[in-house]
Design a protein around this motif. Structure first.
Motif, mmCIF file in Angstrom:
data_model
loop_
_atom_site.group_PDB
_atom_site.id
_atom_site.type_symbol
_atom_site.label_atom_id
_atom_site.label_comp_id
_atom_site.label_asym_id
_atom_site.label_seq_id
_atom_site.Cartn_x
_atom_site.Cartn_y
_atom_site.Cartn_z
ATOM 1 N N ILE A 1 -7.346 87.422 74.137
ATOM 2 C CA ILE A 1 -6.395 86.312 74.233
ATOM 3 C C ILE A 1 -6.985 85.173 75.058
ATOM 4 O O ILE A 1 -6.887 83.998 74.690
ATOM 5 N N ALA A 2 -7.618 85.516 76.172
ATOM 6 C CA ALA A 2 -8.214 84.496 77.037
ATOM 7 C C ALA A 2 -9.339 83.761 76.320
ATOM 8 O O ALA A 2 -9.470 82.536 76.448
ATOM 9 N N ASP A 3 -10.150 84.476 75.570
ATOM 10 C CA ASP A 3 -11.242 83.843 74.828
ATOM 11 C C ASP A 3 -10.696 82.853 73.810
ATOM 12 O O ASP A 3 -11.177 81.716 73.709
ATOM 13 N N TRP B 1 -5.332 97.116 77.676
ATOM 14 C CA TRP B 1 -4.800 95.822 78.080
ATOM 15 C C TRP B 1 -5.921 94.861 78.445
ATOM 16 O O TRP B 1 -5.856 93.667 78.153
ATOM 17 N N LYS B 2 -6.972 95.372 79.087
ATOM 18 C CA LYS B 2 -8.105 94.526 79.467
ATOM 19 C C LYS B 2 -8.785 93.945 78.226
ATOM 20 O O LYS B 2 -9.118 92.760 78.185
ATOM 21 N N GLU B 3 -8.972 94.746 77.206
ATOM 22 C CA GLU B 3 -9.594 94.257 75.966
ATOM 23 C C GLU B 3 -8.704 93.214 75.289
ATOM 24 O O GLU B 3 -9.187 92.168 74.833
ATOM 25 N N ILE B 4 -7.407 93.490 75.235
ATOM 26 C CA ILE B 4 -6.481 92.556 74.588
ATOM 27 C C ILE B 4 -6.419 91.246 75.368
ATOM 28 O O ILE B 4 -6.469 90.151 74.785
ATOM 29 N N SER B 5 -6.331 91.338 76.687
ATOM 30 C CA SER B 5 -6.228 90.120 77.494
ATOM 31 C C SER B 5 -7.517 89.303 77.425
ATOM 32 O O SER B 5 -7.468 88.073 77.442
ATOM 33 N N GLU B 6 -8.674 89.943 77.335
ATOM 34 C CA GLU B 6 -9.928 89.199 77.184
ATOM 35 C C GLU B 6 -9.973 88.471 75.851
ATOM 36 O O GLU B 6 -10.444 87.328 75.773
ATOM 37 N N GLN C 1 -7.734 81.382 73.894
ATOM 38 C CA GLN C 1 -7.053 80.306 74.603
ATOM 39 C C GLN C 1 -8.041 79.290 75.163
ATOM 40 O O GLN C 1 -7.829 78.081 75.052
ATOM 41 N N ARG D 1 -4.734 100.636 80.754
ATOM 42 C CA ARG D 1 -5.358 99.516 81.461
ATOM 43 C C ARG D 1 -6.584 99.004 80.697
ATOM 44 O O ARG D 1 -6.793 97.788 80.568
#
Length: 81
Positions: free
Chosen positions: A22-24, A15-20, A26, A12
Motif C-alpha cells: 500500500i505504501a509503495d 500485515w507488513k507485506e500488505i502495508s508495504e 501511495q 504481523r
C-alpha cells in the motif's frame, strides 16, 4: 500460548507485506501527481512566455551573434585571465 504468538507473528508478517504494498502504491501515486502538478504549469508558462533563441526578429535567419575580432599577440596570450 506459543500457538497464539506464532499466529500473531504470522499476522504481523502478513500485515507488513500488505502495508508495504500500500505504501509503495501511495508514494508512487503522490509523487506522480506532485511531478505533473509542478511540471505541466511550468512547461506551459515556459512555452508561452519564453523565447529560448532570443531572436524575435523575423529578419534574422540564425541565432549566432556577432563576434568581434581580437588582436592575437604574445602579450595578450600571457594575460588571458
Amino acid at each position: 500460548m506459543i500457538q497464539k504468538k506464532s499466529f500473531l507473528l504470522q499476522l504481523r508478517g502478513l500485515w507488513k507485506e500488505i502495508s508495504e504494498a500500500i505504501a509503495d502504491f501511495q508514494v508512487r501515486l503522490l509523487l506522480t501527481l506532485l511531478y505533473f502538478s509542478i511540471l505541466i504549469p511550468f512547461a506551459v508558462a515556459v512555452r508561452l512566455f519564453a523565447n529560448p533563441n532570443t531572436t524575435k526578429d523575423s529578419n534574422v535567419s540564425t541565432a549566432w551573434g556577432k563576434c568581434t575580432q581580437v588582436e592575437h599577440d604574445l602579450e595578450q596570450a600571457r594575460h588571458q585571465y
